[in-house]
Scaffold this active site. Sequence first.
Site, short mmCIF file in Angstrom:
data_model
loop_
_atom_site.label_atom_id
_atom_site.label_comp_id
_atom_site.label_asym_id
_atom_site.label_seq_id
_atom_site.Cartn_x
_atom_site.Cartn_y
_atom_site.Cartn_z
CG HIS A 68 -1.91 -0.75 1.05
ND1 HIS A 68 -3.14 -0.75 2.01
CD2 HIS A 68 -2.34 -2.04 0.35
CE1 HIS A 68 -4.08 -1.76 1.80
NE2 HIS A 68 -3.57 -2.33 0.64
CD GLU A 70 -1.36 4.67 3.63
OE1 GLU A 70 -2.17 5.37 4.07
OE2 GLU A 70 -1.13 3.67 3.07
CB SER A 95 -8.76 7.24 6.03
OG SER A 95 -8.61 7.04 7.42
CB CYS A 97 -6.06 -0.11 5.09
SG CYS A 97 -4.65 -0.74 5.01
CB CYS A 100 -1.47 1.52 6.19
SG CYS A 100 -1.15 0.73 4.63
#
Length: 165
Positions: A68, A70, A95, A97, A100
């Site tokens: 992902h 992040e 935002s 998950c 992350c």
Amino acid sequence: MSAAPLPTAPPDLSPEELDRFYLGLAIEQARIGWDEGGVPIGAALVHRGEVLAVGRNRRVQLGSPIRHGETDCIDQAGRQPASVYRNSVLYTTLSPCYMCAGTALLYEIPRIVIGENRSFQASEELLRSKGVELTVVDDAECIELMRRMIAERPALWNEDIGEES
């Protein structure tokens, strides 16, 4: 071939302008990810005004279930002392998950600046309950990137968040 140097913020920016500048780096990564055929989510990790790394969701590009925005960004930062993470800010276009958020919690990143949380908002309560400061910018470009993602690549979006198509 070495990577291009990471940008530095112009001097004399207000805290809000700094957040916009660093979020802009994450947005740039999200755009690159979209153009590569992936999910348009980007991130930047900043330690006391120094950009340690930028990253983007590269699940499609790398065939990875966990890359992902992040996690890619934190991986790009390389190994850092715990004190670095504990004094850093994570900027992300969406935002986080739970995966992350868990990474941010593991490394005790104290603040996360979020571009938008209209299209996804799974972990904010968890992060706040652990003392993480969240700043939601509600950025128009982040909102539009995710609106386009969900409209044009719904199966890929569902896969990214662990939902059925």
